[in-house]
Design a protein around this motif. Structure first.
Motif, PDB file in Angstrom:
ATOM      1  N   VAL A 116     -68.829 -49.074   1.584  1.00 42.91           N
ATOM      2  CA  VAL A 116     -69.985 -49.338   2.441  1.00 42.91           C
ATOM      3  C   VAL A 116     -70.099 -50.824   2.769  1.00 42.91           C
ATOM      4  CG1 VAL A 116     -72.504 -49.308   2.588  1.00 42.91           C
ATOM      5  CG2 VAL A 116     -71.288 -47.327   1.668  1.00 42.91           C
ATOM      6  N   LEU A 117     -70.049 -51.665   1.746  1.00 40.84           N
ATOM      7  CA  LEU A 117     -70.343 -53.086   1.920  1.00 40.84           C
ATOM      8  C   LEU A 117     -69.118 -53.940   2.185  1.00 40.84           C
ATOM      9  CD1 LEU A 117     -73.024 -53.492  -0.909  1.00 40.84           C
ATOM     10  CD2 LEU A 117     -73.376 -53.002   1.520  1.00 40.84           C
ATOM     11  N   GLY A 118     -67.955 -53.477   1.766  1.00 37.21           N
ATOM     12  CA  GLY A 118     -66.730 -54.231   2.013  1.00 37.21           C
ATOM     13  C   GLY A 118     -66.336 -55.106   0.842  1.00 37.21           C
ATOM     14  N   ALA A 119     -65.043 -55.436   0.788  1.00 42.85           N
ATOM     15  CA  ALA A 119     -64.521 -56.339  -0.232  1.00 42.85           C
ATOM     16  C   ALA A 119     -64.940 -57.764   0.097  1.00 42.85           C
ATOM     17  CB  ALA A 119     -63.005 -56.215  -0.311  1.00 42.85           C
ATOM     18  N   PRO A 120     -65.035 -58.648  -0.907  1.00 51.32           N
ATOM     19  CA  PRO A 120     -65.652 -59.963  -0.693  1.00 51.32           C
ATOM     20  C   PRO A 120     -64.942 -60.862   0.302  1.00 51.32           C
ATOM     21  CG  PRO A 120     -64.612 -59.822  -2.863  1.00 51.32           C
ATOM     22  CD  PRO A 120     -64.651 -58.433  -2.315  1.00 51.32           C
ATOM     23  N   LEU A 121     -63.624 -60.791   0.396  1.00 54.62           N
ATOM     24  CA  LEU A 121     -62.896 -61.668   1.302  1.00 54.62           C
ATOM     25  C   LEU A 121     -62.585 -60.996   2.632  1.00 54.62           C
ATOM     26  CD1 LEU A 121     -60.397 -63.373  -1.186  1.00 54.62           C
ATOM     27  CD2 LEU A 121     -62.673 -64.125  -0.448  1.00 54.62           C
TER      28      LEU A 121
ATOM     29  N   SER B 124     -71.438 -59.065 -12.650  1.00 49.71           N
ATOM     30  CA  SER B 124     -72.632 -58.267 -12.896  1.00 49.71           C
ATOM     31  C   SER B 124     -73.408 -58.023 -11.598  1.00 49.71           C
ATOM     32  CB  SER B 124     -73.525 -58.980 -13.919  1.00 49.71           C
ATOM     33  OG  SER B 124     -74.727 -58.280 -14.135  1.00 49.71           O
ATOM     34  N   HIS B 125     -73.401 -59.016 -10.723  1.00 51.10           N
ATOM     35  CA  HIS B 125     -74.147 -58.920  -9.473  1.00 51.10           C
ATOM     36  C   HIS B 125     -73.506 -57.919  -8.500  1.00 51.10           C
ATOM     37  CE1 HIS B 125     -76.537 -60.053  -6.023  1.00 51.10           C
ATOM     38  NE2 HIS B 125     -75.483 -60.519  -5.374  1.00 51.10           N
ATOM     39  N   ARG B 126     -72.175 -57.964  -8.382  1.00 45.46           N
ATOM     40  CA  ARG B 126     -71.439 -57.062  -7.490  1.00 45.46           C
ATOM     41  C   ARG B 126     -70.257 -56.476  -8.264  1.00 45.46           C
ATOM     42  NH1 ARG B 126     -72.527 -57.818  -1.828  1.00 45.46           N
ATOM     43  NH2 ARG B 126     -70.461 -57.013  -1.298  1.00 45.46           N
ATOM     44  N   PRO B 127     -70.500 -55.457  -9.079  1.00 44.94           N
ATOM     45  CA  PRO B 127     -69.446 -54.929  -9.960  1.00 44.94           C
ATOM     46  C   PRO B 127     -68.324 -54.213  -9.225  1.00 44.94           C
ATOM     47  CG  PRO B 127     -71.430 -53.572 -10.095  1.00 44.94           C
ATOM     48  CD  PRO B 127     -71.805 -54.795  -9.311  1.00 44.94           C
ATOM     49  N   PHE B 128     -68.467 -53.997  -7.938  1.00 44.06           N
ATOM     50  CA  PHE B 128     -67.421 -53.324  -7.157  1.00 44.06           C
ATOM     51  C   PHE B 128     -66.535 -54.320  -6.419  1.00 44.06           C
ATOM     52  CE2 PHE B 128     -71.551 -53.499  -5.105  1.00 44.06           C
ATOM     53  CZ  PHE B 128     -71.271 -54.223  -3.957  1.00 44.06           C
ATOM     54  N   ASP B 129     -66.734 -55.626  -6.595  1.00 49.98           N
ATOM     55  CA  ASP B 129     -65.920 -56.647  -5.945  1.00 49.98           C
ATOM     56  C   ASP B 129     -64.779 -57.057  -6.864  1.00 49.98           C
ATOM     57  OD1 ASP B 129     -67.432 -56.639  -3.707  1.00 49.98           O
ATOM     58  OD2 ASP B 129     -68.395 -58.575  -4.030  1.00 49.98           O
ATOM     59  N   ASP B 130     -63.557 -56.963  -6.359  1.00 46.62           N
ATOM     60  CA  ASP B 130     -62.411 -57.255  -7.217  1.00 46.62           C
ATOM     61  C   ASP B 130     -62.165 -58.746  -7.426  1.00 46.62           C
ATOM     62  OD1 ASP B 130     -61.377 -57.902  -4.694  1.00 46.62           O
ATOM     63  OD2 ASP B 130     -60.266 -56.021  -4.536  1.00 46.62           O
ATOM     64  N   ALA B 131     -62.685 -59.605  -6.548  1.00 40.65           N
ATOM     65  CA  ALA B 131     -62.418 -61.036  -6.671  1.00 40.65           C
ATOM     66  C   ALA B 131     -62.950 -61.592  -7.991  1.00 40.65           C
ATOM     67  CB  ALA B 131     -63.026 -61.792  -5.494  1.00 40.65           C
ATOM     68  N   SER B 132     -64.133 -61.143  -8.418  1.00 38.76           N
ATOM     69  CA  SER B 132     -64.709 -61.620  -9.681  1.00 38.76           C
ATOM     70  C   SER B 132     -63.780 -61.309 -10.844  1.00 38.76           C
ATOM     71  CB  SER B 132     -66.069 -60.956  -9.933  1.00 38.76           C
ATOM     72  OG  SER B 132     -66.956 -61.162  -8.863  1.00 38.76           O
ATOM     73  N   TYR B 133     -63.252 -60.110 -10.868  1.00 39.93           N
ATOM     74  CA  TYR B 133     -62.395 -59.689 -11.977  1.00 39.93           C
ATOM     75  C   TYR B 133     -61.035 -60.377 -11.912  1.00 39.93           C
ATOM     76  CZ  TYR B 133     -65.972 -56.072 -12.134  1.00 39.93           C
ATOM     77  OH  TYR B 133     -67.171 -55.406 -12.186  1.00 39.93           O
ATOM     78  N   ALA B 134     -60.499 -60.574 -10.726  1.00 44.91           N
ATOM     79  CA  ALA B 134     -59.205 -61.248 -10.608  1.00 44.91           C
ATOM     80  C   ALA B 134     -59.292 -62.674 -11.141  1.00 44.91           C
ATOM     81  CB  ALA B 134     -58.736 -61.242  -9.153  1.00 44.91           C
ATOM     82  N   LEU B 135     -60.360 -63.393 -10.765  1.00 45.72           N
ATOM     83  CA  LEU B 135     -60.538 -64.755 -11.265  1.00 45.72           C
ATOM     84  C   LEU B 135     -60.809 -64.762 -12.766  1.00 45.72           C
ATOM     85  CD1 LEU B 135     -62.673 -66.222  -8.348  1.00 45.72           C
ATOM     86  CD2 LEU B 135     -60.295 -66.759  -8.888  1.00 45.72           C
ATOM     87  N   MET B 136     -61.570 -63.787 -13.234  1.00 45.39           N
ATOM     88  CA  MET B 136     -61.848 -63.692 -14.661  1.00 45.39           C
ATOM     89  C   MET B 136     -60.569 -63.424 -15.447  1.00 45.39           C
ATOM     90  SD  MET B 136     -64.597 -61.224 -16.624  1.00 45.39           S
ATOM     91  CE  MET B 136     -65.977 -61.932 -15.734  1.00 45.39           C
TER      92      MET B 136
END
Length: 583
Positions: A82-87, A445-457
């Protein structure tokens, strides 16, 4: 309100960026575009002049919309779809935005006529001058931001990507050049915009843009120009073609096209497997990994994750299904017919509008949707078809509420993405591991469906010396992997954290967890070389050197450009004992 709204949409789509973010080229643009759409929809709603297509075309669009919504709702990751990936921000919400932009453009032209077109001309002149001037500065060595991706001297201006920059210029520059027809100072601004656009398109070195521009120039010259003007256009085209040969961009054209064609073959396979409802918006990153062959992955490499088909129509069909892709192609064909008719019989502003629409559409055959620039494209398509016999129906004033709501949703979603982007920048600038982890944890935590947060983590905790941070990362990434099933960025990040936990804590359970995590990814993505590379490490930690050797041999086969698999194999001798140098 008309000029202000158009300026927010067009200038915002091209010129706005966030210099304080990690990747600040997209979300702020969509914020500006959404605000402009809301302002224009509100203005149309107040006067009751919002119209939409009616008749057979509206029925086709309605069927298409139903298929798109179903594909989104039934996708594996609904929020991401629905909302799209962050990049990218190419979820279903973006397509609602494109539909709104089309209706707004159609309504503005039908309601205000040449007044609306005149306002649009002035707005695109401003946009081209601003974006082009930044591009000239970049040529002179003044960049607006450091590169996330190295583009080897190609100019990207405020769009962050040379192809997107060239596409924006292709779209709006022809209309900006028609300011020359005015009798005031705007005509000189139009001349400046035309010159800046030519330099910008050349400096972006986008072969797709060059080819699209060439096709449109030929079409306009054949249908509209006469006598010596045709020869002038032909000479200019030949000179441009000759000049492009000195850029070096054509040397790798055959190899690059081969890689692109390989991605297209995987996209066609995904459409064949999901002909009715596709894989859902933003789902190609998983679909590609599940279907790509050994030969294809060896050909294109793994320097970057393939998350788009690099063809606008194929991207659409992969996301929403073959039936929707066919309907979408028919609708685009109708737009193309309208554009050709405008070139043949319209005034020069309408010719320029049609030329920009056609050129950008042709470039999309080797590119992908850009949520801000495509909004401008659909707005201009609305302007274009307003001068056809397309039947329309006036909507009640309350219908504008829906359009404003879509625009507001675009703004809210993009503000949310912008917040996370600032957190990414904060993490990358942090001077300590805990100081870097906390912003990433808040972003996830804010956008748990965005992969960029996890990739950087994953990059952070995979090398962190603090076991407590690593264990927190394992927990957060495990949740992310559950929410983003099959997304290799998240799964590989989790495996990196689990492997680092074993290195620090020495507990075999962490290596065993990494082995299971990677085995589940390999089961669905058997050509994922990075998964084999990491699983080999996990099995080595578990003492199974023979299994580790097999995985590294497989990784070396899939990633011939990478040295790590061969280095690991060299470090394990024939009797199965390990030697120094292994991870």
């Amino acid at each position: 309100m008309l000029f202000a709204g158009l300026a927010l949409v067009v200038v915002g789509a091209g010129a706005v960026f966030d210099p304080w973010g990690w990747s600040g080229y997209l979300s702020v643009k969509v914020i500006a575009v959404g605000a402009g759409l809301a302002l224009l929809a509100l203005s149309l709603g107040r006067t009751g002049s919002l119209v939409v297509p009616w008749g057979a075309w509206s029925a086709s669009a309605g069927v298409l919309g139903v298929l798109m919504v179903l594909a989104t709702v039934l996708s594996g990751t609904v929020w991401r779809s629905v909302l799209g990936a962050p990049l990218r921000l190419e979820g279903m919400l973006a397509w609602f935005g494109f539909a709104t932009a089309f209706a707004v453009g159609l309504s503005l032209r039908r309601q205000h006529g040449d007044v609306a077109t005149d306002a649009l001309v002035r707005v695109v002149v401003i946009a081209v001058i601003v974006v082009g001037a930044v591009g000239i500065g970049e040529l002179a060595g003044v960049e607006v931001d450091s590169d996330l991706i190295e583009f080897h001297g190609r100019v990207r201006s405020t769009l962050g990507n040379p192809a997107a920059f060239a596409g924006f210029m292709l779209l709006v520059a022809p209309l900006a050049a028609t300011a020359w027809l005015r009798q005031d100072w705007w005509r000189w601004a139009g001349v400046g915009a035309a010159c800046l656009s030519l330099v910008g398109i050349a400096a972006a070195q986008s072969r797709g843009a060059w080819l699209a521009a060439g096709v449109v120039v030929v079409a306009v010259a054949a249908m509209r120009l006469r006598g010596q003007f045709r020869w002038v256009a032909a000479a200019a085209l030949l000179a441009a073609a000759a000049g492009s040969a000195f850029t070096g961009r054509w040397h790798q054209a055959v190899a690059d096209f081969g890689e692109r064609a390989a991605i297209w073959r995987v996209a066609v396979s995904a459409i064949g497997d999901n002909p009715v409802l596709g894989v859902g918006p933003e789902g190609f990153i998983v679909a590609f990994g599940e279907r790509v062959s050994d030969e294809t992955i060896r050909e294109i490499g793994r320097a970057a994750v393939v998350d788009r088909a690099h063809n606008g129509v194929l991207d659409f069909a992969v996301s929403f299904g073959g039936i929707a892709g066919l309907l979408f192609t028919v609708l685009l064909g109708a737009v193309g017919v309208a554009a050709l008719k405008a070139v043949r019989g319209g005034d020069w502003r309408l010719v320029a509008l049609a030329a920009g629409v056609m050129a950008y559409g042709l470039q999309q055959l080797v590119l992908f949707a850009h949520p801000a620039v495509d909004t401008v494209w659909w707005l201009m398509i609305g302007f274009l078809v307003a001068d056809t016999a397309l039947p329309v129906r006036s909507m009640p004033r309350t219908a504008a509420v829906a359009a404003v709501a879509v625009a507001a949703a675009l703004v809210v979603n993009s503000v949310s993405v912008l917040r996370n982007d600032r957190l990414y920048k904060q993490a990358l600038d942090a001077s300590s591991i805990p100081g870097a982890y906390e912003p990433l944890d808040r972003a996830a935590s804010h956008r748990p469906f965005d992969d960029a947060s996890y990739a950087l983590m994953g990059e952070l905790v995979g090398a962190a010396p603090d076991v407590s941070i690593v264990l927190r990362g394992v927990e957060r990434l495990s949740d992310g992997a559950e929410r983003n099933r099959g997304n290799e960025l998240v799964v590989l990040a989790l495996a990196d954290a689990q492997l680092q936990a074993f290195r620090l804590a020495g507990q075999p359970s962490f290596a065993a967890d990494a082995n299971r995590t990677l085995s589940s990814l390999i089961a669905t993505q058997p050509a994922n070389g990075d998964a084999y590379l990491r699983r080999g490490i996990a099995r080595y930690y578990l003492g199974d050197n023979d299994a580790a050797r097999i995985d590294w041999q497989r990784a070396a086969h899939l990633m011939p450009q990478r040295a790590e698999p061969r280095d690991y194999l060299t470090a394990v001798n024939g009797d199965g004992s390990g030697e120094p140098g292994l991870p």
